[in-house]
Design a protein around this motif. Sequence first.
Motif, PDB file in Angstrom:
ATOM      1  N   TRP A 142      48.912  81.009 -93.450  1.00 18.16           N
ATOM      2  CA  TRP A 142      48.674  81.784 -94.645  1.00 18.16           C
ATOM      3  C   TRP A 142      48.989  80.911 -95.872  1.00 18.16           C
ATOM      4  N   ARG A 143      50.109  80.212 -95.810  1.00 16.29           N
ATOM      5  CA  ARG A 143      50.528  79.433 -96.978  1.00 16.29           C
ATOM      6  C   ARG A 143      49.673  78.193 -97.187  1.00 16.29           C
ATOM      7  N   ASN A 144      49.108  77.644 -96.123  1.00 14.26           N
ATOM      8  CA  ASN A 144      48.215  76.516 -96.374  1.00 14.26           C
ATOM      9  C   ASN A 144      46.748  76.964 -96.460  1.00 14.26           C
ATOM     10  N   PHE A 145      46.584  78.248 -96.713  1.00 15.48           N
ATOM     11  CA  PHE A 145      45.282  78.843 -97.073  1.00 15.48           C
ATOM     12  C   PHE A 145      44.264  78.838 -95.935  1.00 15.48           C
ATOM     13  N   LYS A 146      44.683  78.551 -94.699  1.00 18.16           N
ATOM     14  CA  LYS A 146      43.710  78.597 -93.613  1.00 18.16           C
ATOM     15  C   LYS A 146      43.167  80.013 -93.431  1.00 18.16           C
ATOM     16  N   TRP A 147      44.026  80.995 -93.666  1.00 16.07           N
ATOM     17  CA  TRP A 147      43.571  82.381 -93.512  1.00 16.07           C
ATOM     18  C   TRP A 147      42.587  82.761 -94.608  1.00 16.07           C
ATOM     19  N   LEU A 148      42.488  81.935 -95.617  1.00 14.54           N
ATOM     20  CA  LEU A 148      41.514  82.205 -96.665  1.00 14.54           C
ATOM     21  C   LEU A 148      40.218  81.441 -96.414  1.00 14.54           C
ATOM     22  N   TRP A 149      40.337  80.118 -96.254  1.00 13.58           N
ATOM     23  CA  TRP A 149      39.104  79.335 -96.233  1.00 13.58           C
ATOM     24  C   TRP A 149      38.365  79.372 -94.906  1.00 13.58           C
ATOM     25  N   VAL A 150      39.070  79.520 -93.815  1.00 14.12           N
ATOM     26  CA  VAL A 150      38.354  79.532 -92.530  1.00 14.12           C
ATOM     27  C   VAL A 150      37.425  80.742 -92.423  1.00 14.12           C
ATOM     28  N   PRO A 151      37.901  81.965 -92.719  1.00 16.27           N
ATOM     29  CA  PRO A 151      36.948  83.089 -92.691  1.00 16.27           C
ATOM     30  C   PRO A 151      35.799  82.910 -93.685  1.00 16.27           C
ATOM     31  N   ILE A 152      36.103  82.399 -94.868  1.00 14.33           N
ATOM     32  CA  ILE A 152      35.033  82.216 -95.860  1.00 14.33           C
ATOM     33  C   ILE A 152      33.984  81.241 -95.337  1.00 14.33           C
ATOM     34  N   VAL A 153      34.448  80.131 -94.783  1.00 10.77           N
ATOM     35  CA  VAL A 153      33.489  79.150 -94.271  1.00 10.77           C
ATOM     36  C   VAL A 153      32.696  79.724 -93.102  1.00 10.77           C
ATOM     37  N   PHE A 154      33.369  80.495 -92.251  1.00  7.49           N
ATOM     38  CA  PHE A 154      32.637  81.120 -91.136  1.00  7.49           C
ATOM     39  C   PHE A 154      31.565  82.076 -91.655  1.00  7.49           C
ATOM     40  N   ILE A 155      31.879  82.811 -92.705  1.00  9.01           N
ATOM     41  CA  ILE A 155      30.874  83.712 -93.287  1.00  9.01           C
ATOM     42  C   ILE A 155      29.720  82.891 -93.856  1.00  9.01           C
ATOM     43  N   LEU A 156      30.056  81.837 -94.587  1.00  2.00           N
ATOM     44  CA  LEU A 156      29.009  81.022 -95.211  1.00  2.00           C
ATOM     45  C   LEU A 156      28.082  80.406 -94.171  1.00  2.00           C
ATOM     46  N   ILE A 157      28.670  79.789 -93.115  1.00  4.14           N
ATOM     47  CA  ILE A 157      27.781  79.147 -92.144  1.00  4.14           C
ATOM     48  C   ILE A 157      26.982  80.182 -91.355  1.00  4.14           C
ATOM     49  N   SER A 158      27.509  81.403 -91.265  1.00  3.32           N
ATOM     50  CA  SER A 158      26.763  82.431 -90.523  1.00  3.32           C
ATOM     51  C   SER A 158      25.543  82.916 -91.292  1.00  3.32           C
ATOM     52  N   ILE A 159      25.646  82.988 -92.602  1.00  2.00           N
ATOM     53  CA  ILE A 159      24.527  83.568 -93.363  1.00  2.00           C
ATOM     54  C   ILE A 159      23.622  82.512 -93.982  1.00  2.00           C
ATOM     55  N   MET A 160      24.097  81.267 -93.986  1.00  2.00           N
ATOM     56  CA  MET A 160      23.366  80.181 -94.649  1.00  2.00           C
ATOM     57  C   MET A 160      21.895  80.116 -94.202  1.00  2.00           C
ATOM     58  N   ASP A 161      21.688  80.031 -92.886  1.00  2.00           N
ATOM     59  CA  ASP A 161      20.327  79.868 -92.371  1.00  2.00           C
ATOM     60  C   ASP A 161      19.458  81.094 -92.638  1.00  2.00           C
ATOM     61  N   LEU A 162      20.079  82.270 -92.522  1.00  4.83           N
ATOM     62  CA  LEU A 162      19.315  83.494 -92.725  1.00  4.83           C
ATOM     63  C   LEU A 162      18.713  83.511 -94.121  1.00  4.83           C
ATOM     64  N   ILE A 163      19.569  83.238 -95.072  1.00  6.56           N
ATOM     65  CA  ILE A 163      19.115  83.339 -96.460  1.00  6.56           C
ATOM     66  C   ILE A 163      18.108  82.251 -96.788  1.00  6.56           C
ATOM     67  N   SER A 164      18.387  81.031 -96.320  1.00  9.66           N
ATOM     68  CA  SER A 164      17.442  79.960 -96.662  1.00  9.66           C
ATOM     69  C   SER A 164      16.094  80.182 -95.964  1.00  9.66           C
ATOM     70  N   THR A 165      16.099  80.747 -94.764  1.00 10.59           N
ATOM     71  CA  THR A 165      14.831  81.041 -94.092  1.00 10.59           C
ATOM     72  C   THR A 165      14.049  82.118 -94.848  1.00 10.59           C
ATOM     73  N   TYR A 166      14.766  83.137 -95.254  1.00 10.95           N
ATOM     74  CA  TYR A 166      14.095  84.250 -95.920  1.00 10.95           C
ATOM     75  C   TYR A 166      13.451  83.804 -97.233  1.00 10.95           C
ATOM     76  N   TYR A 167      14.171  82.970 -97.940  1.00 10.39           N
ATOM     77  CA  TYR A 167      13.659  82.581 -99.257  1.00 10.39           C
ATOM     78  C   TYR A 167      12.824  81.308 -99.227  1.00 10.39           C
ATOM     79  N   MET A 168      12.570  80.802 -98.034  1.00  9.29           N
ATOM     80  CA  MET A 168      11.852  79.532 -97.942  1.00  9.29           C
ATOM     81  C   MET A 168      10.507  79.550 -98.696  1.00  9.29           C
ATOM     82  N   PRO A 169       9.666  80.574 -98.510  1.00  3.62           N
ATOM     83  CA  PRO A 169       8.390  80.571 -99.248  1.00  3.62           C
ATOM     84  C   PRO A 169       8.603  80.471-100.753  1.00  3.62           C
ATOM     85  N   ILE A 170       9.569  81.198-101.268  1.00  2.00           N
ATOM     86  CA  ILE A 170       9.830  81.172-102.715  1.00  2.00           C
ATOM     87  C   ILE A 170      10.335  79.790-103.130  1.00  2.00           C
TER      88      ILE A 170
END
Lengths: 257, 302
Positions: free
Chosen positions: A15-43
């Motif tokens: 908690w104090r070295n912020f792993k409980w903050l950044w690890v979930p955030i990064v997991f969320i980012l890598i999970s949605i990254m491809d979805l969003i870029s695929t959806y908006y690819m034509p645009i």
Amino acid sequence: MQWTVILKKELTENWRNFKWLWVPIVFILISIMDLISTYYMPIIIESAGGLPDGTVIDIPMPSPSEAMLMSFSQLNMIGILILTVISMGTISGEIKSGVYELILAKPVKYTNYVTGKFFSYWLLMMVSLLLGLLASWYYTNLLFGELALSQMFIAALFYACWLTLVIAIVILYNTWFKSPGLIAFLSIITVIILTVMTNIFGHVLGWSPAKITEYISIYLHTGDLDIEIWFSAIVALLLSLACILFAIVSLRNRAID
Amino acid sequence: MELVSVKDLTKTYSKHNVVDHVSFDLHPGKCVALLGPNGAGKTTTLRMLAGFIQPTSGTISFNEDTLSKDFRKYVGYLPQHPSFYPWISGEEFLHYAGQLAGLTKHEVSDRSEKLLQLVHLTDAGKKRIGKYSGGMKQRLGIAQALIHQPKLIMLDEPVSSLDPIGRREVLNLIRELKKDATVLFSTHILNDAEEVSEEILLMNDGKLIEQGPISEIRGMQQTVTIRLAFEKEPKFIHEKLKEIDSVYQVTEQNGTFDVSVHDLNAARDTIFSRVQEEGWELSLFEITSGTLEDIFMKAVNK
């Protein structure tokens, strides 16, 4: 109880070295990254304006299950990398810094020490994984069509078995080597070897834990849980248990210099 | 009745006996110094006593408990270079260490408050250890070793990395500690050993070569050397010193005279009467022989 004391200390540390903050955030980012870029690819292509007039852009939209699989495949690479890096020094770092000697001078049971550490990273992994996949599920439903929440959850739980094994491997290497970098390297190599071997000898290694991702893809497409996914999951958990037991024994027999 | 009894303790690393058939007893309420040059096997001996290295052969037994093999609950140990988690506060670390040793939350907060006071860290207790100085870490190390009220406190080179003020503080602390427990500390600084301990164990090359109360070991010395220096050197001082009864050798180096005598009291009386009679301007009178340094050098070079 000694085990809870150790677990609490580990949770506080992460908690104090912020792993409980950044690890979930990064997991969320890598999970949605491809979805969003695929959806908006034509645009994206359109606004880049690189194509001559009259070109027909026809990118098929993935189905919901394909969309979720993109998240799993990202997690399977970057997610594993992150899990390895955050836990590579959990025991070896304490041995290296010398604080291990203080801990060991107290009547600490090796079992409590190893399993407490393992469980703290397991919790962090579970929370990050579930948050990441929930975000992925949300965007899948928003952008690509409906997928049952229960299906996502079941897939997540099976996938968690594979990640459990990854953490267990890192913990085991932690008791063998002193250098965190080496531990991360060997852990990733081990995962790669497991995956490659499973790909080559897939016909005989149906129960291999590395097959879980493949079975999850079948499950998301068809909605059927094969018996083989259960085998793979059970083998993954048994191997994790073996790694942890082996880690306890190794640590007990290890000479500190 | 002894607190700890060590018999034929041996530790072998790659065929080399780092600790070689060492036997000794530790008695309650005594402060024992484990002396020896670097690499003599002191740290390995302490680690085996602390219970986290298994001896290759030999036994360690606590009279408290002959059954269980894990005697770590009776032992408080401070390694030579204690290191902590930089993100935790001193007080939190004591809580952690205490709870690991089986104390309840209530006991541990009581105890850690007292210990922080004892080692003068009450104000720094809430600060993260990352901000501590070397001396503060050493003192916190002592506090964490004491948290579970061990019967035996072992300190590995507790003062060798400290500045003179820190050294003084820790030595005073050791004097306090031996009121409640047996203290065993290793050092290669002989003055420190002499200052606070009653008994010594002298190790060299893995072997225990001398042990016993300091006074006894000192008494085994045959001759004594008196070191003298003068503000203004009297004439013929070399010859005059040599004429004194029981003096058998005088050596001079940079204006300091080492006078070897058989009978310390007689020689001392004569020298002081001469100082008065002849007005020698004495600036240094020191009995150097029979110090641990002498014993140490003799034993190690044997």
